[in-house]
Design a protein around this motif. Structure first.
Motif, mmCIF file in Angstrom:
data_model
loop_
_atom_site.group_PDB
_atom_site.id
_atom_site.type_symbol
_atom_site.label_atom_id
_atom_site.label_comp_id
_atom_site.label_asym_id
_atom_site.label_seq_id
_atom_site.Cartn_x
_atom_site.Cartn_y
_atom_site.Cartn_z
ATOM 1 N N ASP A 158 0.808 -1.219 0.000
ATOM 2 C CA ASP A 158 0.000 0.000 0.000
ATOM 3 C C ASP A 158 0.844 1.272 0.000
ATOM 4 O OD1 ASP A 158 -2.325 -1.535 0.094
ATOM 5 O OD2 ASP A 158 -2.282 -1.641 2.273
ATOM 6 N N VAL A 159 2.161 1.121 0.095
ATOM 7 C CA VAL A 159 3.063 2.280 0.073
ATOM 8 C C VAL A 159 3.453 2.564 -1.373
ATOM 9 C CG1 VAL A 159 5.272 3.215 0.834
ATOM 10 C CG2 VAL A 159 3.934 1.760 2.371
ATOM 11 N N ARG A 160 3.148 3.761 -1.850
ATOM 12 C CA ARG A 160 3.451 4.068 -3.249
ATOM 13 C C ARG A 160 4.772 4.807 -3.436
ATOM 14 N NH1 ARG A 160 -0.889 7.214 -1.738
ATOM 15 N NH2 ARG A 160 -0.629 9.480 -1.777
ATOM 16 N N LEU A 161 5.270 5.467 -2.365
ATOM 17 C CA LEU A 161 6.450 6.304 -2.543
ATOM 18 C C LEU A 161 7.205 6.472 -1.228
ATOM 19 C CD1 LEU A 161 8.054 8.370 -4.374
ATOM 20 C CD2 LEU A 161 6.435 10.113 -3.579
ATOM 21 N N PHE A 162 8.534 6.411 -1.302
ATOM 22 C CA PHE A 162 9.440 6.800 -0.216
ATOM 23 C C PHE A 162 10.227 8.011 -0.724
ATOM 24 C CE2 PHE A 162 8.808 2.236 0.199
ATOM 25 C CZ PHE A 162 8.595 2.055 1.565
ATOM 26 N N GLU A 163 10.295 9.060 0.073
ATOM 27 C CA GLU A 163 10.923 10.298 -0.410
ATOM 28 C C GLU A 163 11.726 10.964 0.706
ATOM 29 O OE1 GLU A 163 9.302 13.706 -3.286
ATOM 30 O OE2 GLU A 163 8.265 13.667 -1.348
ATOM 31 N N ILE A 164 12.949 11.378 0.382
ATOM 32 C CA ILE A 164 13.784 12.067 1.356
ATOM 33 C C ILE A 164 13.127 13.380 1.766
ATOM 34 C CG2 ILE A 164 15.964 13.307 1.669
ATOM 35 C CD1 ILE A 164 17.338 11.204 0.017
ATOM 36 N N ASN A 165 13.127 13.629 3.073
ATOM 37 C CA ASN A 165 12.618 14.896 3.606
ATOM 38 C C ASN A 165 13.547 15.303 4.743
ATOM 39 O OD1 ASN A 165 11.214 16.981 4.922
ATOM 40 N ND2 ASN A 165 9.233 16.153 4.318
ATOM 41 N N GLY A 166 14.533 16.140 4.420
ATOM 42 C CA GLY A 166 15.545 16.513 5.402
ATOM 43 C C GLY A 166 16.389 15.306 5.759
ATOM 44 N N TYR A 168 15.142 12.741 7.297
ATOM 45 C CA TYR A 168 14.181 11.647 7.438
ATOM 46 C C TYR A 168 13.725 11.175 6.055
ATOM 47 C CZ TYR A 168 13.735 12.781 12.411
ATOM 48 O OH TYR A 168 13.990 13.000 13.742
ATOM 49 N N THR A 169 12.949 10.093 6.050
ATOM 50 C CA THR A 169 12.288 9.641 4.827
ATOM 51 C C THR A 169 10.785 9.686 5.055
ATOM 52 O OG1 THR A 169 14.100 8.215 4.085
ATOM 53 C CG2 THR A 169 11.890 7.686 3.289
ATOM 54 N N GLN A 170 10.082 10.244 4.081
ATOM 55 C CA GLN A 170 8.618 10.351 4.153
ATOM 56 C C GLN A 170 8.004 9.184 3.401
ATOM 57 O OE1 GLN A 170 7.208 14.226 2.921
ATOM 58 N NE2 GLN A 170 5.484 14.059 4.330
ATOM 59 N N ILE A 171 6.986 8.570 4.018
ATOM 60 C CA ILE A 171 6.309 7.420 3.423
ATOM 61 C C ILE A 171 4.923 7.841 2.971
ATOM 62 C CG2 ILE A 171 5.518 5.059 3.792
ATOM 63 C CD1 ILE A 171 7.476 4.773 6.006
ATOM 64 N N TYR A 172 4.577 7.538 1.738
ATOM 65 C CA TYR A 172 3.279 7.903 1.166
ATOM 66 C C TYR A 172 2.393 6.659 1.075
ATOM 67 C CZ TYR A 172 5.343 12.344 -0.461
ATOM 68 O OH TYR A 172 5.943 13.573 -0.535
ATOM 69 N N PHE A 173 1.310 6.620 1.845
ATOM 70 C CA PHE A 173 0.302 5.560 1.713
ATOM 71 C C PHE A 173 -1.054 6.157 2.069
ATOM 72 C CE2 PHE A 173 1.971 5.379 5.988
ATOM 73 C CZ PHE A 173 0.849 5.208 6.791
ATOM 74 N N ILE A 204 12.121 6.494 -3.899
ATOM 75 C CA ILE A 204 11.911 5.089 -4.257
ATOM 76 C C ILE A 204 10.418 4.923 -4.503
ATOM 77 C CG2 ILE A 204 11.929 2.700 -3.443
ATOM 78 C CD1 ILE A 204 14.363 3.368 -1.750
ATOM 79 N N ILE A 205 10.061 4.295 -5.617
ATOM 80 C CA ILE A 205 8.645 4.136 -5.951
ATOM 81 C C ILE A 205 8.239 2.662 -5.897
ATOM 82 C CG2 ILE A 205 8.593 6.190 -7.424
ATOM 83 C CD1 ILE A 205 8.678 4.246 -9.844
ATOM 84 N N ASN A 206 6.965 2.445 -5.660
ATOM 85 C CA ASN A 206 6.369 1.110 -5.777
ATOM 86 C C ASN A 206 5.895 0.964 -7.224
ATOM 87 O OD1 ASN A 206 4.725 -1.166 -5.751
ATOM 88 N ND2 ASN A 206 3.853 -0.713 -3.744
ATOM 89 N N LEU A 207 6.499 0.046 -7.962
ATOM 90 C CA LEU A 207 6.195 -0.095 -9.389
ATOM 91 C C LEU A 207 4.728 -0.416 -9.647
ATOM 92 C CD1 LEU A 207 9.382 -2.059 -10.509
ATOM 93 C CD2 LEU A 207 8.816 0.323 -11.036
ATOM 94 N N ASP A 208 4.054 -1.011 -8.674
ATOM 95 C CA ASP A 208 2.639 -1.347 -8.860
ATOM 96 C C ASP A 208 1.763 -0.095 -8.931
ATOM 97 O OD1 ASP A 208 3.243 -3.996 -8.856
ATOM 98 O OD2 ASP A 208 2.697 -4.346 -6.769
ATOM 99 N N PHE A 209 2.303 1.055 -8.511
ATOM 100 C CA PHE A 209 1.514 2.281 -8.503
ATOM 101 C C PHE A 209 1.773 3.160 -9.732
ATOM 102 C CE2 PHE A 209 0.767 1.157 -4.150
ATOM 103 C CZ PHE A 209 -0.441 1.750 -3.833
ATOM 104 N N VAL A 210 2.632 2.726 -10.643
ATOM 105 C CA VAL A 210 2.916 3.534 -11.829
ATOM 106 C C VAL A 210 1.702 3.515 -12.754
ATOM 107 C CG1 VAL A 210 4.367 3.778 -13.869
ATOM 108 C CG2 VAL A 210 5.393 3.132 -11.682
ATOM 109 N N ALA A 211 1.126 4.691 -12.954
ATOM 110 C CA ALA A 211 -0.080 4.805 -13.787
ATOM 111 C C ALA A 211 0.235 5.342 -15.177
ATOM 112 C CB ALA A 211 -1.103 5.713 -13.104
ATOM 113 N N GLY A 212 1.335 6.075 -15.308
ATOM 114 C CA GLY A 212 1.678 6.643 -16.607
ATOM 115 C C GLY A 212 3.164 6.906 -16.724
ATOM 116 N N VAL A 213 3.687 6.759 -17.953
ATOM 117 C CA VAL A 213 5.109 6.995 -18.236
ATOM 118 C C VAL A 213 5.208 7.885 -19.460
ATOM 119 C CG1 VAL A 213 7.339 5.926 -18.752
ATOM 120 C CG2 VAL A 213 5.647 4.681 -17.382
ATOM 121 N N GLU A 214 6.055 8.907 -19.382
ATOM 122 C CA GLU A 214 6.253 9.771 -20.557
ATOM 123 C C GLU A 214 7.724 10.156 -20.671
ATOM 124 O OE1 GLU A 214 4.755 13.827 -20.292
ATOM 125 O OE2 GLU A 214 4.157 13.417 -18.217
ATOM 126 N N PRO A 215 8.208 10.320 -21.904
ATOM 127 C CA PRO A 215 9.598 10.754 -22.095
ATOM 128 C C PRO A 215 9.806 12.136 -21.481
ATOM 129 C CG PRO A 215 8.631 9.951 -24.140
ATOM 130 C CD PRO A 215 7.505 10.117 -23.177
#
Length: 248
Positions: A158-166, A168-173, A204-215
């Motif tokens: 259920d976690v779609r993204l881990f992102e550096i924040n200072g 710490y690391t922020q978890i998106y769910f 860091i992303i959860n590949l299962d949450f990728v909805a779109g890719v563009e160049p």
């Protein structure tokens, strides 16, 4: 490592015995069906780990612990996740949901080994080389997250993204964004690379949450994640890896 299995279900104890056979440095030293039998076993011999069910006839696993003057390290095994927070409040090393997965059990045993080594226990047996490496966490694993006074027991799927924040690391769910005191490098070393991808230095992303890719610029890529408004830019080097990973 000598283990005491405490569970009112004979089948559950048998399954734990079977799973523990995969770890050469672990021996099942006893079994108990309830709190009274567990107390008798603990009084009779020394154990390095208590694999403890929560819901049992008579006293619960929590009540058993409260009645003991001293207890070995505890890993709860239960079919319910509702007691996860309380489990960590009583300093349990881990909380395994039934049916117990071998990878999660391996990670729990590694925590016990680390604690035994930190305490200088003479009973630690050198594990096989493969067992010395903590098992990778997959989407089916659940992790305990605490941010200030708020706590969650989160399935990694259920976690779609881990992102550096200072620092710490922020978890998106869901709609939550808690911070944890971990670096992305520490997380990347524990997460299954088949599902969790290091997009750049910050995320860091959860590949299962990728909805779109563009160049994007300079042969890089830009990803849109479902479930939120996040847009992730993949570095040029990682864009090459992303294409290789997901191409036929």
């Amino acid at each position: 490592m000598k283990v005491l299995l405490v569970d009112d279900s004979r089948l559950a104890r048998a399954e734990l015995r079977r799973l523990l056979e995969a770890f050469p440095d672990v021996v099942v030293g006893g079994e108990a069906r309830n709190a009274d039998e567990a107390r008798a076993q603990l009084a009779a011999q020394r154990f390095d780990l208590l694999l403890l069910d929560i819901h049992m006839p008579g006293e619960t696993g929590f009540e058993l612990l409260a009645s003991l003057e001293a207890a070995p390290p505890v890993v709860f095994t239960t079919a319910y996740d509702a007691h996860a927070l309380r489990a960590f409040e009583v300093n349990a090393l881990d909380y395994l949901l039934k049916p117990v997965q071998e990878a999660r059990l391996a990670a729990a045993l590694e925590k016990v080994r680390a604690q035994m080594q930190a305490e200088g226990s003479g009973t630690v047996l050198k594990p096989e080389p493969a067992a010395a490496i903590p098992a990778l966490l997959t989407g089916q694993d659940q992790v305990f997250v605490k941010d200030g006074e708020r706590c969650w027991f989160v399935r990694l799927a259920d976690v779609r993204l881990f992102e550096i924040n200072g620092s710490y690391t922020q978890i998106y769910f869901d709609q939550h964004r808690p911070l944890i005191p971990r670096t992305l490098a520490q997380l990347e070393a524990r997460l299954d690379p088949k599902q969790f991808f290091r997009a750049n230095r910050q995320q860091i992303i959860n590949l299962d949450f990728v909805a779109g890719v563009e160049p994007w610029f300079s042969h890089s890529l830009r990803l849109t994640l479902r479930g939120g408004a996040e847009v992730v830019e993949v570095s040029r080097q990682q864009s090459v890896r992303f294409r290789e990973l997901l191409s036929l």
